[in-house]
Each structure stands twice: as structure tokens, then as C-alpha cells.
Scaffold this motif. Structure first.
Motif, mmCIF file in Angstrom:
data_model
loop_
_atom_site.group_PDB
_atom_site.id
_atom_site.type_symbol
_atom_site.label_atom_id
_atom_site.label_comp_id
_atom_site.label_asym_id
_atom_site.label_seq_id
_atom_site.Cartn_x
_atom_site.Cartn_y
_atom_site.Cartn_z
ATOM 1 N N ASP A 75 53.238 33.340 48.789
ATOM 2 C CA ASP A 75 51.518 33.904 48.793
ATOM 3 C C ASP A 75 51.477 34.770 47.844
ATOM 4 O OD1 ASP A 75 53.100 36.461 49.924
ATOM 5 O OD2 ASP A 75 51.366 36.637 50.963
ATOM 6 N N LYS A 77 51.740 34.910 43.378
ATOM 7 C CA LYS A 77 51.792 33.713 42.308
ATOM 8 C C LYS A 77 52.962 33.627 41.309
ATOM 9 C CE LYS A 77 48.549 31.601 39.455
ATOM 10 N NZ LYS A 77 47.266 31.372 38.765
ATOM 11 N N ARG A 335 40.705 42.895 43.038
ATOM 12 C CA ARG A 335 41.278 40.700 43.700
ATOM 13 C C ARG A 335 40.823 40.448 44.760
ATOM 14 N NH1 ARG A 335 39.670 41.080 38.575
ATOM 15 N NH2 ARG A 335 40.318 40.754 37.591
ATOM 16 N N SER A 336 40.940 39.071 45.023
ATOM 17 C CA SER A 336 40.491 38.590 47.103
ATOM 18 C C SER A 336 41.967 39.239 47.411
ATOM 19 C CB SER A 336 39.884 37.222 47.118
ATOM 20 O OG SER A 336 41.241 36.732 46.159
ATOM 21 N N LYS A 337 43.432 39.151 46.895
ATOM 22 C CA LYS A 337 44.215 39.379 47.280
ATOM 23 C C LYS A 337 45.276 40.331 46.841
ATOM 24 C CE LYS A 337 45.525 34.715 48.710
ATOM 25 N NZ LYS A 337 46.521 33.385 48.791
ATOM 26 N N TYR A 338 44.505 40.988 46.309
ATOM 27 C CA TYR A 338 45.741 42.429 45.693
ATOM 28 C C TYR A 338 44.972 43.601 44.503
ATOM 29 C CZ TYR A 338 49.523 39.234 45.728
ATOM 30 O OH TYR A 338 49.900 38.128 46.977
#
Length: 508
Positions: A75, A77, A335-338
Motif C-alpha cells: 500500500d 507507493k 493526503r487520503s492515506k498519509y
């Protein structure tokens, strides 16, 4: 059986461990990479194939291999070409063309088609991560080894090619860990001959005093006045009186420039950065962001100077985005994940004309601006933003006698020495950490900026009349503490507070 080696990925300014796993089987020829790779990682299969072939080894395209590369965690990048070397080594292990112990080693590097290695970004962050996670060696291109060797407690191995890497790992031709002896005379990142010296500035003693206070306490400063008065020259002379970065600060700044790919031929930055973005800069370029998130100008100015010339010409949204970083010393990008947090402890120096033509209230030239133009020009500078600036200085036009005169004595060295002494006082005050008066919180202001009855009455007059907000009150106390430090005074006296109040904006 799948093979595994370790690499890493940059997330913000930090590095995260990445496991490179490869499974090789006989079957229809394919080469797949999974684990959120970007285009540069996807293209690595072509570089790896050619590099292995050039190294006289069996490449993926020379046999009917079905190759699956997994970059874990899946998950996260993966970006850039730094995975070429670890993928190639994992493939060679899986196909039994080499055998070595890959545990406790981190691998990084971009492969060229002939098998040589090209440098990567963020070597310092990778070395810090490897040490903190208990790895023993970091193996990377020799161009990055000096930078990585700044981190003590881990062996930095610099290699030039895939062949040399394998030879080292198999114990045939060991590469010695690089050890860097830091010599500040050799790592200066600025050419002192090209630096603008404060002694070049004629007249403007009032502004020079403000620069001295700004440099001593890392305060924010704003110059305003007609064109040609020397605002830009004064701001650009600030680096000439700033003390060098401490060892801790040097590593902070070097890591930022390494991740941003701006380190160049330097191994360690020990001079304070000076950044001067153009007024058409976007808010993302100034505060950081993008995809992937990268540090902006305020982070590149960390522990140094951010100079904003023609301050009102910047877009209002860009200026307003500075409010939180100035106050907190960092910028958090969500951000959406971090969430990414970039440091932004900088001195902001701004320069502004009083109006679009620059000659409002000038005794020598008439102003050609209408009242609406002046109001629109100043409307970009909001109250909350201006309240975060510590020192305001008017820079008038310089007369010929001052311009043509030779200075009776050079002030730069004596100013720099006073600033150095003041910084040493602050270092001792705050427990030998890299902290300045401008960074004090409310509790520290109460503790270190105690003032006498006369000073209290003076401040009460300013606050009650509305000339000072609560934030402005605390900024005056910080500046007065710096003025006291420059005078080597343990006590903040009335004269120090009075001078700090002089530097607040006037009613007009």
C-alpha cells in the motif's frame, strides 16, 4: 523459492523500509512488478535486463522466465529508479547466479544499460532509516556514499557497478566502508567571494541594526520604502552576518536538499540557506505539496532566510498560506492515506514599496497612485499576516553623500561576532539545543522575558490603546529579549523594550 533483499522509499522527508521479493519460475516469458510502482519503477525491467546482460550474467530475456517482483508493503507507493539494484540482485539470487547474505543490508541505486550505477536522491534519509532499524550496511552508488557516511553507526559502501556490487557481496573483492572526516573549510556550499557583504550597504544604519536583531533571534523582518533605497541589497546581505549552521542543523538542512535533489556536488551544507522565490510562485511551490509531496520554498529555507521581494505582488492566497508555518515552524500536508510534515523554521524577510508607484509620502517625487490603487495594493497584506512579523523598518532613499562616501570602519565582522555571542547565550538558555528567541512559546516568554515596572507600564499603554495585539505583545517581548542578548544583559531593561516597540508598524 522467492528471494528477498531490502531497499527503501522516501515518504515526505523520511525513508520507509521496502522489501523486494522475487519469484522466478519456468513458463511463458513475463516480467511483472507489483506493489504500487510508478512509471520509473515499471521501466526498471528494461534497464535491469540490459545491465545484467552487460555484466556477463544470464538476463531475464535470455530464458523463458516468468518473473514476479513484489515491493512490500503493497500500500506504499514506490517511486523513482532506486529499485534497479535491489531488483537485479534479488533476481540473481533467485536464479542462483550469485549467493550472499542479504540480511542486515539495504540496497539502493539506478542501473545504466552497461551495468554502472547512477546516484539517487535522499541518501542521508536512507542511511538514517537503516541505522535506526538496526541494519549494518547500506550499499549505494559511490556518488552518494559521502552523504550517507554522515550517519554514524552504519557502514556506508559505495559501489560503481553491478559487477563490483556482486564481487563485494560474495567476498571476492571487498569494498571498504567510507569514512568522512568533516572539514568545514571543504564543505562550504557558498562562495564567500560572491556573497553580498553588509559593508557594501551605504548609510541605512537603522536598517542594519534591524538586520542584526533579526539575525540574532531569527525574527521576521519587513522593509518598506521607495524603489532604489537598498531594501533588496540589505536583505541579500543578511547571510553574510549569520552564524554557520550547527552540526545538528547541518544534517537537517542537508537531508532536505538531498530529498529535493538539490544537493549537487555538496556533501554537507553548513551555510544557512537563502531562498528568494519570484512573486509569481504558486502556493504549492512555496509551502510544499504536489504528487508525490515535495518540500517547498519554506522548507528549503529551513534554518535560513526566506526573502520575499515585492511582497504585495504575491498572490493573496500564497501570502495567507504562510501564516501557519510562520507560527508553528512546520507545515503539515494531508493526503487520503498519509500526512507529511515538513520543517519550516525560517527567518522571513519581506520588502515592499508603500504603493504601486513606490513614492507615497516621498518628499522628492510625487505619488501617481489613486487612493483606490493604494488601498488595493495594501489589501493583500492582511492584519493576521502582518501581526506575525516582528520588525518593521522604513528604508528611505539614500543621498549622494552617503552613496559616494567610504565607510570609516568595516562593521560586518563586529556585527557577526555580536550575533554569534547572542546565539551562544540562547543555546545555553535553552539547554544546548538549536533554538532561538523567536521560537519561544508562552511559558518560555514568561520565564525568560521578565521586565520591570517601567517596561510593564509602557507595554500596557500600547496594548490598551490597540497598537499591540496579544500576538504582537509576545513578539515585542521576544525581540526585546534578543536586544538584551546582543547587549549581553541577563535582564530585559526598559531601553530594550522601548527599542523593540520602535520596530512595530506605525499608524500610517
Amino acid at each position: 523459492m522467492p528471494s528477498k533483499v531490502y531497499s527503501a522509499s522516501i515518504v515526505g522527508l523520511d525513508a520507509k523500509k521496502v522489501e523486494v521479493e522475487i519469484d522466478v519460475a519456468q513458463g511463458l516469458r513475463s516480467f511483472s512488478i507489483v506493489g504500487l510502482p510508478d512509471k520509473a519503477v515499471e521501466e526498471s525491467k528494461e534497464r535491469i535486463d540490459s545491465a545484467i546482460k552487460s555484466s556477463r550474467l544470464l538476463s531475464p530475456s535470455q530464458r523463458t522466465f516468468k518473473i514476479l517482483v513484489n515491493l512490500a508493503p503493497a500500500d506504499l507507493k514506490k517511486e523513482g529508479s532506486l529499485y534497479d539494484l535491489p531488483i537485479a540482485l534479488a533476481f540473481l539470487i533467485a536464479t542462483k547466479q550469485t549467493n550472499f547474505n542479504s540480511e542486515n543490508k539495504i540496497f539502493l541505486g539506478e542501473l545504466s544499460l552497461d551495468g554502472n550505477l547512477r546516484p539517487v536522491k535522499g541518501a542521508l534519509s536512507f542511511a538514517l532509516m537503516a541505522r535506526n532499524l538496526g541494519f549494518e550496511e547500506i550499499i549505494l552508488p559511490f556518488q552518494n556514499v559521502k552523504e550517507a557516511s554522515l550517519v554514524k553507526g552504519i557502514k556506508s559502501i559505495g559501489v560503481s557497478s553491478l559487477t563490483q556490487t556482486i564481487s563485494h557481496l560474495e567476498g571476492k573483492n571487498l569494498v571498504k566502508p567510507f569514512s568522512l572526516e568533516i572539514n568545514k573549510e571543504e564543505v562550504n556550499d557558498d562562495d564567500d567571494d560572491e556573497k553580498i557583504n553588509i559593508d557594501w550597504v551605504r548609510g541605512q544604519e537603522y536598517a542594519k541594526r534591524a538586520l542584526e536583531i533579526t539575525a540574532a533571534g531569527a525574527h521576521n523582518l519587513m522593509f518598506f520604502g521607495p524603489p532604489g533605497g537598498g531594501k533588496s541589497l540589505l536583505a541579500k546581505s543578511l547571510p553574510s552576518i549569520l552564524p554557520d549552521l550547527t552540526e545538528e542543523e547541518s544534517l537537517e538542512v542537508t537531508r532536505i536538499y538531498s530529498v529535493a535533489g538539490l544537493l549537487g556536488e555538496k556533501n554537507l551544507i553548513n551555510k544557512r540557506p537563502f531562498r528568494s522565490p519570484h512573486h509569481i510562485v504558486s502556493d504549492v511551490a512555496l509551502i510544499g505539496g504536489g504528487n508525490p509531496p515535495r518540500p517547498g520554498e519554506i522548507t528549503l529555507a529551513h534554518r535560513g532566510v526566506l526573502f520575499l521581494d515585492e511582497f504585495p505582488e504575491f498572490h493573496r492566497d500564497v501570502l495567507e498560506s504562510l501564516r501557519q508555518p510562520i507560527e508553528d515552524g512546520k507545515i503539515t500536508i494531508s493526503r487520503s492515506k498519509y500526512n507529511f510534515t515538513f520543517p519550516s523554521r525560517f527567518m522571513m524577510v519581506a520588502a515592499s514599496n508603500p504603493c504601486p508607484c513606490g513614492y507615497l509620502n516621498s518628499p522628492d517625487k510625487p505619488c501617481t497612485c489613486s487612493q483606490s490603487q493604494v488601498a488595493m495594493y495594501r489589501r493583500k497584506l492582511s492584519g493576521p499576516l502582518m501581526d506575525r512579523i516582528d520588525i518593521f523598518i522604513e528604508v528611505p532613499a539614500v543621498k549622494y553623500d552617503k552613496l559616494a562616501s567610504e565607510p570609516t570602519q568595516k562593521q560586518g565582522e563586529s556585527i557577526k561576532q555580536r550575533i554569534k555571542n547572542a546565539r551562544e547565550i540562547q543555546k545555553e538558555r535553552f539547554g544546548n539545543i538549536s533554538m532561538t528567541n523567536a521560537e519561544m512559546n508562552i511559558e518560555e516568554i514568561k520565564k525568560y522575558c521578565q521586565h520591570n515596572i517601567d517596561s510593564q507600564m509602557l507595554l500596557k499603554k500600547y496594548v490598551d490603546s490597540g497598537k499591540l495585539s496579544a500576538r504582537g505583545y509576545h513578539r515585542v517581548l521576544k525581540v526585546s529579549r534578543t536586544i538584551a542578548d546582543l547587549a549581553s544583559s541577563q535582564e530585559v531593561k526598559t531601553d530594550h523594550v522601548a527599542e523593540a516597540l520602535i520596530y512595530r508598524p506605525k499608524d500610517n
